[in-house]
Design a protein around this motif. Sequence first.
Motif, PDB file in Angstrom:
ATOM      1  N   UNK A 113      25.417  15.657  23.800  1.00 55.27           N
ATOM      2  CA  UNK A 113      24.257  15.060  23.134  1.00 55.27           C
ATOM      3  C   UNK A 113      23.319  16.150  22.607  1.00 55.27           C
ATOM      4  N   UNK A 114      23.101  17.152  23.442  1.00 55.43           N
ATOM      5  CA  UNK A 114      22.203  18.239  23.048  1.00 55.43           C
ATOM      6  C   UNK A 114      22.735  18.970  21.816  1.00 55.43           C
ATOM      7  N   UNK A 117      22.190  16.789  18.781  1.00 56.02           N
ATOM      8  CA  UNK A 117      20.778  16.826  18.358  1.00 56.02           C
ATOM      9  C   UNK A 117      20.504  18.121  17.593  1.00 56.02           C
ATOM     10  N   UNK A 128      12.661  12.748  15.670  1.00 55.30           N
ATOM     11  CA  UNK A 128      13.482  12.095  16.699  1.00 55.30           C
ATOM     12  C   UNK A 128      13.076  12.578  18.093  1.00 55.30           C
ATOM     13  N   UNK A 129      12.951  13.900  18.227  1.00 60.14           N
ATOM     14  CA  UNK A 129      12.583  14.477  19.521  1.00 60.14           C
ATOM     15  C   UNK A 129      11.202  13.995  19.957  1.00 60.14           C
ATOM     16  N   UNK A 160      18.825   8.639  13.827  1.00 59.28           N
ATOM     17  CA  UNK A 160      19.701   7.873  14.720  1.00 59.28           C
ATOM     18  C   UNK A 160      21.078   7.674  14.096  1.00 59.28           C
ATOM     19  N   UNK A 163      22.924  10.989  14.009  1.00 58.10           N
ATOM     20  CA  UNK A 163      23.303  11.383  15.367  1.00 58.10           C
ATOM     21  C   UNK A 163      24.538  10.594  15.811  1.00 58.10           C
ATOM     22  N   UNK A 164      24.538   9.316  15.476  1.00 51.78           N
ATOM     23  CA  UNK A 164      25.686   8.476  15.827  1.00 51.78           C
ATOM     24  C   UNK A 164      26.963   9.027  15.174  1.00 51.78           C
ATOM     25  N   UNK A 167      28.084  12.183  16.957  1.00 53.05           N
ATOM     26  CA  UNK A 167      28.695  11.915  18.260  1.00 53.05           C
ATOM     27  C   UNK A 167      30.098  11.327  18.081  1.00 53.05           C
TER      28      UNK A 167
END
Lengths: 175, 448
Positions: A113-114, A117, A128-129, A160, A163-164, A167
Amino acid sequence: MNKSLDESVVRVCRQGDKAAYAVLVKRHYRHVFALCLGVLGNVHDAEDIAQEAMLKGFLKIKKLDKTDQFEAWILRIARNLCFDFLRRQKRKKVLFAKQLMQPGQRTGENHVLQQAIRRLPQELRVPLTMYYFDGKNAKTIAEKLNISHSGACQKIREARKQLHELLRERENNEK
Amino acid sequence: MKSDCQKIKDQIADLVTGILPEAQVHVLEQHLNECAACRDYARALKDEDMLLTEFFAKIDTNITHQQERVLQAINHSDVSRKSETHLIWRTIMKSPITKLAAAAVIIIAVVLSINVWDKSIPSAYALEQTIEANHSVRYLHIKGFDPSHKEPKEYWVECDESGKLKSARWHMPEWDAPEDGAKVVVWKENKIHLWFKGTTKKRSCLVTFKEEKGADWLYNRAQARNPRLAVERLYEQQAEGKVKIEVDQPADKAKSVVVTVTYPPESTKSGEREVLFVDRGTKLVTAVKFYRLKDGKYEYQGTQEYYDYNQPIDPEMFDLDNEVPADVQRIDRDLQKIELNKGIGPDELEKYENMTPKEMTIAFFQACADEDWDELLKFTSDSEIKQETKDYYGGLEIISIGEPFKTDEYHGWFVPYEIRLKSGSIKKWKLAVSNRNLVQRYMLDGGF
């Protein structure tokens, strides 16, 4: 109301009152740290720079003319310090990826995750952060970043979605 | 996913992030009911939302400590001198001539100062300074962090002038004992007030009691967290060669003195390491990090942070009666204990406490036979014997009382009995008796 509280505290701080500045640290450190974390994408660096920003704020508070603008001012100091830091890092040719892979750092879900980001563009990573770290309130993020509410919502939404994808990309690569 | 679903993605992201306008939520939910692909997308985003929340919450646990470090740095800073020095230095460095002159001055100054160097260096930190500083500590706020949980355990302690614990308060998060749920414990005047905040299965209640075993346990826990005692103990152990203590005093005065305590193999705490962070100015411990040796490496176990030294704690913090909502059930175990021992004089108490399960059963049925209902009450937690019980069991005749036995399912004893009731009918069953109660003597638990 918050600004007027800041205003009176800042006036006392300008006399060199350390105890009064402690009030400002308690009130604003979290936001400063969130911003640094968003810009730098690394907890340890964010800690160092956020602390440096708060200390610099104390040393320079006499230069703050608009005493009700402490938050915007301290966030500006933090942002500038972050950019200085990134410039220094760039000169040292230290890659982001290398920064992330610090020894002893946790692996697994958090690490993935990190990394994701970190791969977000900075203009999306910062809101986001701040959103997740600072109370999940798009309105206050908009104020802190000096953008419109809809602009903040748009950035959080885009962050978001990206990021999705990052991932999912990672997940597919692992298969 | 249909082509128009691409537009829905924005709304899903907004819904999950909580920024979708209320008016659009219902329409989107309808779409999600009909479209499996969008439902999957929403579910994935929701999972990621949880991950993000947890991820940032973990980072958040360290914020207070960071703030303390900023404040320490500020306390050690000298505003006027620092800014003036900075300005002078910048002015000098602007010109090559002043740069050379400055270099010459520095060389001369270094040569001249070598002779007086010994007198000017600051004295090294010693553990005794912390012990001395702790002598004046009366109030303290402590947070205990566990690496696998976000919420810390919190403690507030108040000591008397001799440093002995006077009152304490603990906040135990739910993760500490999930079956109990979150709790607040106050220890004051040798009495414990225990507020179970409740779980989905258990209702909230406030339990108070005095002189129970728990009091000693809580007292010891609080004493162990008293940095004064902890540091004194370290000092003694160091003198006896039972621990290895290394002190690192960084050149940067804003940074804490770091005291690393390592327990040698022969110690009872073999393989453990504690790292104490000591404030330069106050000489007080601000945090302790705990490590344990595993596979040749010291693994982090948790942190204890110390705050608000000597900041008087509001007396209300040690008074749960006012704090606990009025609708929460209150249980005074001392009163319950008195209630359970009702009718038993101080001289008789020993007799009842020493009864075996079989003796208790005999005494119980004998009370029924004699219709001595006050005596029967001594073996039950009821406040009175119901009339139908009196009518049914009164005047019975004991035929036999068997040998008590245990089963895996029940913690107490089963005592077989056979009685003839006043009506002439015979009852053959087993009485369940247990001493797991406040008065810790055998009493009726069932089978009657």
